[in-house]
Design a protein around this motif. Structure first.
Motif, PDB file in Angstrom:
ATOM      1  N   PRO A  52       0.814  -1.225   0.000  1.00 30.36           N
ATOM      2  CA  PRO A  52       0.000   0.000   0.000  1.00 30.36           C
ATOM      3  C   PRO A  52       0.846   1.273   0.000  1.00 30.36           C
ATOM      4  CG  PRO A  52      -0.940  -1.601   1.512  1.00 30.36           C
ATOM      5  CD  PRO A  52       0.397  -2.147   1.070  1.00 30.36           C
ATOM      6  N   GLN A  53       0.432   2.216  -0.803  1.00 31.89           N
ATOM      7  CA  GLN A  53       1.075   3.521  -0.887  1.00 31.89           C
ATOM      8  C   GLN A  53       0.062   4.461  -1.535  1.00 31.89           C
ATOM      9  OE1 GLN A  53       4.506   2.894  -3.517  1.00 31.89           O
ATOM     10  NE2 GLN A  53       3.182   2.849  -5.308  1.00 31.89           N
ATOM     11  N   ALA A  54       0.252   5.755  -1.348  1.00 34.93           N
ATOM     12  CA  ALA A  54      -0.685   6.715  -1.942  1.00 34.93           C
ATOM     13  C   ALA A  54      -0.081   8.100  -1.938  1.00 34.93           C
ATOM     14  CB  ALA A  54      -2.008   6.732  -1.166  1.00 34.93           C
ATOM     15  N   LEU A  64       0.885  15.010   0.065  1.00 35.45           N
ATOM     16  CA  LEU A  64       1.725  14.137   0.867  1.00 35.45           C
ATOM     17  C   LEU A  64       1.967  12.853   0.099  1.00 35.45           C
ATOM     18  CD1 LEU A  64      -0.290  14.458   4.211  1.00 35.45           C
ATOM     19  CD2 LEU A  64       1.819  15.681   3.614  1.00 35.45           C
ATOM     20  N   TRP A  65       3.179  12.326   0.216  1.00 39.75           N
ATOM     21  CA  TRP A  65       3.438  10.954  -0.232  1.00 39.75           C
ATOM     22  C   TRP A  65       3.371  10.076   0.992  1.00 39.75           C
ATOM     23  CZ3 TRP A  65       6.765   7.086   1.136  1.00 39.75           C
ATOM     24  CH2 TRP A  65       6.926   6.010   0.245  1.00 39.75           C
ATOM     25  N   TRP A  66       2.771   8.900   0.850  1.00 39.59           N
ATOM     26  CA  TRP A  66       2.662   7.956   1.967  1.00 39.59           C
ATOM     27  C   TRP A  66       2.975   6.556   1.471  1.00 39.59           C
ATOM     28  CZ3 TRP A  66      -1.228   4.047   2.236  1.00 39.59           C
ATOM     29  CH2 TRP A  66      -1.257   3.330   3.427  1.00 39.59           C
ATOM     30  N   GLY A  67       3.889   5.876   2.143  1.00 42.47           N
ATOM     31  CA  GLY A  67       4.253   4.529   1.714  1.00 42.47           C
ATOM     32  C   GLY A  67       5.071   3.831   2.785  1.00 42.47           C
ATOM     33  N   ALA A  76      11.938  10.487  -1.875  1.00 43.60           N
ATOM     34  CA  ALA A  76      12.820  11.664  -1.787  1.00 43.60           C
ATOM     35  C   ALA A  76      13.618  11.833  -3.083  1.00 43.60           C
ATOM     36  CB  ALA A  76      13.767  11.519  -0.587  1.00 43.60           C
ATOM     37  N   GLN A  77      14.018  10.719  -3.686  1.00 44.17           N
ATOM     38  CA  GLN A  77      14.835  10.784  -4.911  1.00 44.17           C
ATOM     39  C   GLN A  77      14.038  11.169  -6.146  1.00 44.17           C
ATOM     40  OE1 GLN A  77      17.076   7.168  -5.837  1.00 44.17           O
ATOM     41  NE2 GLN A  77      17.463   6.867  -3.663  1.00 44.17           N
ATOM     42  N   THR A  78      12.803  10.699  -6.229  1.00 40.37           N
ATOM     43  CA  THR A  78      12.101  10.798  -7.512  1.00 40.37           C
ATOM     44  C   THR A  78      11.034  11.882  -7.575  1.00 40.37           C
ATOM     45  OG1 THR A  78      10.497   9.075  -6.894  1.00 40.37           O
ATOM     46  CG2 THR A  78      12.509   8.351  -8.023  1.00 40.37           C
ATOM     47  N   THR A  79      10.567  12.374  -6.442  1.00 39.39           N
ATOM     48  CA  THR A  79       9.494  13.374  -6.472  1.00 39.39           C
ATOM     49  C   THR A  79      10.050  14.784  -6.266  1.00 39.39           C
ATOM     50  OG1 THR A  79       9.003  13.483  -4.098  1.00 39.39           O
ATOM     51  CG2 THR A  79       8.000  11.673  -5.347  1.00 39.39           C
ATOM     52  N   TRP A  80       9.162  15.773  -6.478  1.00 36.42           N
ATOM     53  CA  TRP A  80       9.542  17.161  -6.210  1.00 36.42           C
ATOM     54  C   TRP A  80       9.192  17.568  -4.787  1.00 36.42           C
ATOM     55  CZ3 TRP A  80       5.147  19.594  -4.726  1.00 36.42           C
ATOM     56  CH2 TRP A  80       3.931  19.112  -5.232  1.00 36.42           C
ATOM     57  N   MET A  81       8.824  16.610  -3.951  1.00 36.64           N
ATOM     58  CA  MET A  81       8.266  16.920  -2.641  1.00 36.64           C
ATOM     59  C   MET A  81       9.352  17.121  -1.588  1.00 36.64           C
ATOM     60  SD  MET A  81       5.327  14.040  -3.061  1.00 36.64           S
ATOM     61  CE  MET A  81       4.151  14.602  -1.839  1.00 36.64           C
ATOM     62  N   GLU A  82       9.012  17.889  -0.545  1.00 39.01           N
ATOM     63  CA  GLU A  82       9.919  18.112   0.576  1.00 39.01           C
ATOM     64  C   GLU A  82       9.874  16.901   1.517  1.00 39.01           C
ATOM     65  OE1 GLU A  82      11.851  20.750   0.812  1.00 39.01           O
ATOM     66  OE2 GLU A  82      10.968  21.768  -0.917  1.00 39.01           O
ATOM     67  N   ALA A  83      10.991  16.687   2.205  1.00 36.82           N
ATOM     68  CA  ALA A  83      11.108  15.501   3.070  1.00 36.82           C
ATOM     69  C   ALA A  83      10.001  15.436   4.117  1.00 36.82           C
ATOM     70  CB  ALA A  83      12.477  15.497   3.754  1.00 36.82           C
ATOM     71  N   ASP A  84       9.556  16.599   4.630  1.00 43.57           N
ATOM     72  CA  ASP A  84       8.540  16.543   5.683  1.00 43.57           C
ATOM     73  C   ASP A  84       7.139  16.251   5.131  1.00 43.57           C
ATOM     74  OD1 ASP A  84       8.069  18.920   4.436  1.00 43.57           O
ATOM     75  OD2 ASP A  84       8.012  20.125   6.259  1.00 43.57           O
ATOM     76  N   HIS A  85       7.043  16.077   3.833  1.00 43.40           N
ATOM     77  CA  HIS A  85       5.763  15.674   3.242  1.00 43.40           C
ATOM     78  C   HIS A  85       5.762  14.199   2.830  1.00 43.40           C
ATOM     79  CE1 HIS A  85       4.854  19.885   3.394  1.00 43.40           C
ATOM     80  NE2 HIS A  85       3.646  19.680   2.875  1.00 43.40           N
ATOM     81  N   LEU A  86       6.781  13.479   3.257  1.00 46.75           N
ATOM     82  CA  LEU A  86       6.873  12.050   2.945  1.00 46.75           C
ATOM     83  C   LEU A  86       6.556  11.255   4.211  1.00 46.75           C
ATOM     84  CD1 LEU A  86      10.197  12.164   0.867  1.00 46.75           C
ATOM     85  CD2 LEU A  86       7.840  12.604   0.093  1.00 46.75           C
ATOM     86  N   LEU A  87       5.400  10.626   4.232  1.00 50.88           N
ATOM     87  CA  LEU A  87       4.938   9.898   5.405  1.00 50.88           C
ATOM     88  C   LEU A  87       5.088   8.400   5.174  1.00 50.88           C
ATOM     89  CD1 LEU A  87       1.555  11.803   5.916  1.00 50.88           C
ATOM     90  CD2 LEU A  87       3.840  12.422   6.741  1.00 50.88           C
ATOM     91  N   ASP A  88       5.100   7.654   6.266  1.00 51.54           N
ATOM     92  CA  ASP A  88       5.242   6.216   6.067  1.00 51.54           C
ATOM     93  C   ASP A  88       4.366   5.410   7.001  1.00 51.54           C
ATOM     94  OD1 ASP A  88       6.633   6.679   8.365  1.00 51.54           O
ATOM     95  OD2 ASP A  88       8.470   5.718   7.716  1.00 51.54           O
ATOM     96  N   TRP A  89       4.381   4.114   6.761  1.00 52.68           N
ATOM     97  CA  TRP A  89       3.733   3.162   7.676  1.00 52.68           C
ATOM     98  C   TRP A  89       4.802   2.205   8.171  1.00 52.68           C
ATOM     99  CZ3 TRP A  89       4.012  -1.719   5.425  1.00 52.68           C
ATOM    100  CH2 TRP A  89       3.967  -1.817   4.037  1.00 52.68           C
ATOM    101  N   PRO A  90       4.563   1.586   9.340  1.00 50.23           N
ATOM    102  CA  PRO A  90       5.640   0.815   9.973  1.00 50.23           C
ATOM    103  C   PRO A  90       6.062  -0.376   9.119  1.00 50.23           C
ATOM    104  CG  PRO A  90       3.828   1.233  11.519  1.00 50.23           C
ATOM    105  CD  PRO A  90       3.349   1.642  10.157  1.00 50.23           C
TER     106      PRO A  90
END
Lengths: 391, 391
Positions: A52-54, A64-67, A76-90
């Motif tokens: 799952p990712q979205a 937000l990116w979530w994965g 972080a490598q492939t998107t134009w997004m800032e690090a604090d907009h990259l969320l994750d799941w355990p």
């Protein structure tokens, strides 16, 4: 497909178009699980869609990116997004019987107060019934709208930068088909030919490196070709059999699928008659496919050409293409078929699919094309006729 | 994977095992949408999983195949099923905004009176939230049980015929890695090398034709390898960077994934330290992986080896493999990680994944193996050490 393929303005335009559609549907927060849509909005690229990712797009602010934790460095490598907009799941919840990653998404949404007017892609490979159940449990049916294909619809008209990508994919498709024609001869085990054709697509051309296509080569021969999605085997190419190859070059995730039919020996009259019908269908479609004409009007060119030849074409005749991840290179919005009254617009791109499948053989000769004021313009140049090799 | 790959008795055994699991769960009718499970039960093969399809297994009688009209000839060709057990949904409903193929499945189920005690694979790519909604609407929540992975669990212990397939996939993986080592040199654009390696896997070896793998080659270099699912690009191979290739041969849909790390120049001490930890982890795991040992006990070999080297391994260390379709070659049942107390059984097969990802580099050296009374036995023989090419 690193985000640097497109300008910041193009990404801003994509977000704006999507948000306009969200507002029309009353959606405050859109959960985008389709990897093609994720990439189109943010540039995200990686073979991580098996978990799952979205991309989560609220009506305001950056998405937000979530994965999965392990995939955040890829975002972080492939998107134009800032690090604090990259969320994750355990990480420890990957394919776990007692935990589901969407529980973490629920928590992220609650943290931001985004618990109402949610949109989800209910009919997508990468949004499971179980994922949906987690959101239903948390937020209730009344707060969740089916937004299947909402982003896909924003993708139908291609930008100049996207068209440039698709033309490069078209050059790869041309190269793959040239490789196919050069290697097609009686007695050759088909898997060897597939290996060559696929390698040509990836090794590519000077300045045009190939990527993996969203669909593996479809390559049935003889009666195998009565079915439409048979891949390949190790049977030698045999005189008296039609083989079709449905293949696509892929450049930075953009596609240009092209099918061609090849024959060892002299094609019989019924196959030649089908070929004529297909070639006329393509010519007629390209003449008709101008902005303002509807999808069903364009599709009629195909049905009528087949009817003139005495064949009934029982399935749709095309669909939009562009940026895609497995398992489909179609965009799943418009269909070129009766009942679809969507007006065509300039710079929409389609895979025109005038294939014919009978119980004994199949013929597929297809084109990827763009809508222009002068009509349909092919995105690649591959000889259309059945490629005949004397047996 | 035509049904003729296995004996009628083997298919009968697979149905019987699945029905025993259904009975335990109180399921009368199981709707199997996972293409790997469909193939395992019936032999069905084709790139048709981008539209709804399923095998429907009632507690008695032969199973039914259900899919798009255009794909029914493919079911007739590839499965052991009789023509009157191949059901379809109307071709004109493909990707249609106002119709859903599951409406046709509902009608088929009602025709047979199979409207109670249904099992569905809620957490699968090929069973969407929308498909589930159609069944919920028709039959109600009380009649539907989540049977995610029910069939997958029956697949964990491999038959001798399946192990033979996996060893052939292993020979293809060996061939791909030999091709990789031969072509790995400074300055080479990576996509060219990927094309060669993939072509080796498909062209295969005498008597062993390759199929498409369920995951495209994962092949990050340098800091790209801090992310775990980056595929490839056209950047030249560069001295001072570790590259890992996670690739698999595929024989009749069976897989044998193997990752190896390659280095141009002299690997620095921290990468060598990671390599030592990985190699010890593999040796220790193979010694421990005997029937009766639990998954978490085997996984501990990996965590302990990393800990001795001063590294923390934060993700699971392996998962079962076998018959698969995109987007995943894992079977999604057991995980080699803490908390999974599943006892290993003879002839279970796993991809052991002792990879390490740091912010600056990644090292992946993995093995596919089978559980035997003597311990883990690799399914392929590829030199494990980092392959070093002087820069």
């Amino acid at each position: 497909m690193p985000a640097s393929d497109f300008t910041p303005k193009e990404y801003a335009d994509r977000l704006a178009k999507t948000r306009t559609a969200m507002a029309t549907r009353g959606i405050d927060t859109l959960i985008v699980a389709d990897p093609s849509n994720m990439a189109w909005l943010t540039g995200y690229d990686g073979w991580s869609f098996y978990v799952p990712q979205a991309v989560v797009l609220h009506k305001s602010g950056d998405p937000l990116w979530w994965g999965r934790t392990q995939d955040r460095p890829g975002a972080a490598q492939t998107t134009w997004m800032e690090a604090d907009h990259l969320l994750d799941w355990p990480e420890e919840h990957v394919q776990h019987p007692d935990h589901h990653p969407y529980e973490a998404l629920v928590a992220h949404l609650r943290d931001r107060g985004w618990t109402r007017a949610l949109g989800v892609e209910m009919d997508n490979y990468y949004y499971s019934a179980k994922s949906h159940a987690a959101l239903l449990d948390a937020f209730g049916q009344d707060q969740i709208t089916d937004a299947t294909s909402l982003v896909n619809w924003q993708r139908t008209v291609k930008s100049p930068a996207e068209l440039a990508m698709m033309r490069k994919a078209g050059q790869l498709s041309e190269h793959m088909h040239a490789t196919l024609r050069a290697g097609f001869r009686a007695g050759r085990p088909k898997h060897e030919l597939v290996a060559e054709v696929q390698a040509a697509g990836v090794a590519g051309l000077p300045g045009i490196a190939g990527d993996y296509a969203a669909i593996a080569p479809i390559a049935p021969s003889g009666t195998e070709a009565s079915a439409s999605h048979i891949t390949w085997n190790d049977r030698p190419l045999t005189p008296g059999e039609a083989t079709y190859f449905e293949i696509s070059g892929c450049y930075h995730r953009y596609h240009c699928p092209i099918s061609r039919t090849l024959y060892l020996g002299e094609p019989p009259a019924d196959i030649r008659r089908a070929e004529d019908a297909v070639l006329s269908a393509i010519t007629d479609t390209f003449a008709a496919a101008k902005p303002g004409v509807t999808s069903e009007e364009v599709a009629a060119c195909v049905y009528e050409s087949f009817a003139r030849a005495g064949y009934v074409k029982g399935n749709r005749t095309g669909y939009p293409i562009g940026l895609s991840y497995p398992p489909d290179w179609g965009e799943r919005t418009i269909s070129l078929r009766p009942g679809d009254t969507t007006p065509l617009e300039e710079n929409m791109t389609f895979h025109l699919m005038p294939g014919l499948w009978t119980p004994d053989w199949g013929v597929a000769i297809t084109e990827s094309f763009v809508i222009t004021p002068e009509g349909g313009q092919p995105l690649a140049n591959v000889p259309r006729e059945i490629f005949v090799v004397p047996a």
